[in-house]
Scaffold this active site. Structure first.
Site, PDB file in Angstrom:
ATOM      1  N   HIS A 139      83.791 -43.283 -38.214  1.00  0.00           N
ATOM      2  CA  HIS A 139      85.241 -43.960 -38.394  1.00  0.00           C
ATOM      3  C   HIS A 139      85.956 -43.274 -39.548  1.00  0.00           C
ATOM      4  O   HIS A 139      86.546 -44.125 -40.414  1.00  0.00           O
ATOM      5  CB  HIS A 139      84.976 -45.477 -38.525  1.00  0.00           C
ATOM      6  CG  HIS A 139      86.038 -46.065 -37.818  1.00  0.00           C
ATOM      7  ND1 HIS A 139      85.843 -47.424 -36.907  1.00  0.00           N
ATOM      8  CD2 HIS A 139      87.308 -46.115 -38.328  1.00  0.00           C
ATOM      9  CE1 HIS A 139      86.967 -47.664 -36.630  1.00  0.00           C
ATOM     10  NE2 HIS A 139      88.092 -47.224 -37.411  1.00  0.00           N
ATOM     11  N   GLN A 140      85.875 -42.149 -39.588  1.00  0.00           N
ATOM     12  CA  GLN A 140      86.523 -41.329 -40.644  1.00  0.00           C
ATOM     13  C   GLN A 140      88.003 -40.904 -40.686  1.00  0.00           C
ATOM     14  O   GLN A 140      88.824 -40.462 -41.554  1.00  0.00           O
ATOM     15  CB  GLN A 140      85.575 -40.201 -40.853  1.00  0.00           C
ATOM     16  CG  GLN A 140      85.830 -39.155 -42.079  1.00  0.00           C
ATOM     17  CD  GLN A 140      85.290 -37.858 -42.182  1.00  0.00           C
ATOM     18  OE1 GLN A 140      84.042 -37.693 -41.450  1.00  0.00           O
ATOM     19  NE2 GLN A 140      85.695 -36.799 -42.555  1.00  0.00           N
ATOM     20  N   ARG A 167      89.115 -47.018 -30.506  1.00  0.00           N
ATOM     21  CA  ARG A 167      88.266 -47.950 -30.682  1.00  0.00           C
ATOM     22  C   ARG A 167      86.910 -47.427 -29.644  1.00  0.00           C
ATOM     23  O   ARG A 167      87.122 -47.090 -28.584  1.00  0.00           O
ATOM     24  CB  ARG A 167      88.842 -49.255 -30.080  1.00  0.00           C
ATOM     25  CG  ARG A 167      89.797 -49.952 -31.145  1.00  0.00           C
ATOM     26  CD  ARG A 167      89.051 -50.445 -32.431  1.00  0.00           C
ATOM     27  NE  ARG A 167      90.098 -51.018 -33.145  1.00  0.00           N
ATOM     28  CZ  ARG A 167      90.386 -50.498 -34.349  1.00  0.00           C
ATOM     29  NH1 ARG A 167      90.141 -49.263 -34.569  1.00  0.00           N
ATOM     30  NH2 ARG A 167      91.386 -50.936 -35.153  1.00  0.00           N
ATOM     31  N   GLU A 172      79.127 -49.657 -33.402  1.00  0.00           N
ATOM     32  CA  GLU A 172      79.217 -49.156 -34.802  1.00  0.00           C
ATOM     33  C   GLU A 172      79.104 -50.091 -35.789  1.00  0.00           C
ATOM     34  O   GLU A 172      78.706 -49.736 -37.122  1.00  0.00           O
ATOM     35  CB  GLU A 172      80.606 -48.402 -35.019  1.00  0.00           C
ATOM     36  CG  GLU A 172      81.856 -49.416 -35.088  1.00  0.00           C
ATOM     37  CD  GLU A 172      82.839 -48.501 -35.360  1.00  0.00           C
ATOM     38  OE1 GLU A 172      83.724 -48.580 -36.409  1.00  0.00           O
ATOM     39  OE2 GLU A 172      83.415 -47.573 -34.598  1.00  0.00           O
TER      40      GLU A 172
END
Length: 331
Positions: free
Chosen positions: A297-298, A236, A265
């Site tokens: 965030h892959q 996170r 993000e």
């Protein structure tokens, strides 16, 4: 039983593909919204029986009020984390909030290790050089991963999967978590945070975002780490104070930084902003450092993970519809 209508927020083409495939055995009516769920879009929930949302949807008091007015009591998260939901208000209003705690932990673990390898061997720099026909090796020197000590913060499923992957390289593993995982004890040595900071060459974060873990990695934490330490965050964004990370990069305390998540993000990730000026100066500065690697965030993004997320999400909704529990409920 009446066919339930589900509003799926923050949906992309790949979400529709995986959700539609999983829905063949459930038969729900799924409507997909590309927009994020927040106070300004909450009016879209009228006429639905449940909603499904993702990591950057904002389920705050105003959204919960609108859901209440629309008679919706089921919030099905398509992710493991739930820090984007006002849980106190949701519980008070009688909502059921479910999540997907167990989707392919190996997907995130493998991404974390990939970031370590890329930063170490400077693959991102080498790729750009070769495309310009520059075959010089100056500045691309790496280290043997197996000779390093790696500290894992958070020993749940993803932390454990990361340890298993790193054990194959021969790394010395340290770990920290308020709760001891017997499986993790077989691979790593549990230590306090100060010891982990002081002894680790690489630190990888795999813990949830709570009040206690917010900005866990800040100026004080960096001060306790080795010079030239590598930090990887696939958990996170708000676990890391980005401004303090920049100061650590400037001082040389932080030698490598890999981020698959970022505190702000929500205004950036999962969308195409090419050709636009980014208004987040901190993020822009991070991108300017050659020893910083950022992905959007892959980490979770594999075919197996998407399939499991979709199936678990719809199973949670089906259980709610039948008055049953799956164990994936947040409270």
């Amino acid at each position: 039983m009446t066919k339930a209508r589900i509003a799926v927020f923050s949906s992309k083409s790949y979400d529709k593909h995986s959700m539609d495939a999983a829905n063949e055995k459930f038969g729900f009516e799924l409507d997909y919204y590309k927009t994020q769920l927040n106070a300004s879009t909450a009016k879209l929930v009228d006429g639905y029986d449940a909603i499904s949302c993702f990591v950057n949807d904002v389920v705050d008091t105003k959204v919960l009020e609108q859901l209440d007015k629309s008679g919706i009591k089921m919030i099905a998260l398509r992710c493991a984390g739930f820090n984007n939901v006002d849980l106190v208000e949701a519980k008070k209003r009688g909502f059921v909030v479910s999540r997907v705690p167990g989707y392919s932990p190996e997907s995130v673990a493998e991404h974390a290790v990939a970031m370590m390898l890329c930063l170490n061997r400077k693959l991102h720099k080498a790729y750009s050089r070769i495309r310009e026909h520059n075959f010089n090796l100056e500045g691309l020197l790496g280290f043997n991963l197996g000779s390093k000590t790696v500290g894992i913060i958070g020993t749940g499923k993803i932390g454990l999967a990361t340890m298993k992957a790193l054990s194959g390289f021969g790394c010395k593993l340290l770990c920290h978590d308020p709760y001891i995982n017997p499986e993790a004890e077989k691979l790593a040595t549990y230590v306090d945070l100060d010891t982990l900071y002081a002894q680790s060459d690489i630190i990888s974060l795999h813990c949830p975002l709570t009040e206690e873990s917010h900005h866990l990695i800040d100026h004080e934490a960096f001060a306790k780490m080795k010079d030239n330490v590598m930090l990887i965050n696939t958990s996170r964004g708000a676990l890391v104070n980005a401004s303090d990370a920049i100061e650590a990069l400037k001082s040389g305390r932080l030698g490598y930084l890999g981020l698959d998540v970022y505190e702000l993000e929500g205004d950036l990730f999962f969308r195409d902003l090419s050709g636009q000026v980014l208004h987040d100066d901190v993020f822009g500065l991070l991108l300017s450092y050659p020893n910083v690697l950022v992905t959007g965030h892959q980490g979770y993004f594999t075919d197996l993970a998407l399939s499991q997320i979709a199936d678990t999400t719809l199973s949670n909704i089906k259980a709610y519809q039948k008055g049953e529990q799956t164990g994936n409920e947040v409270f």
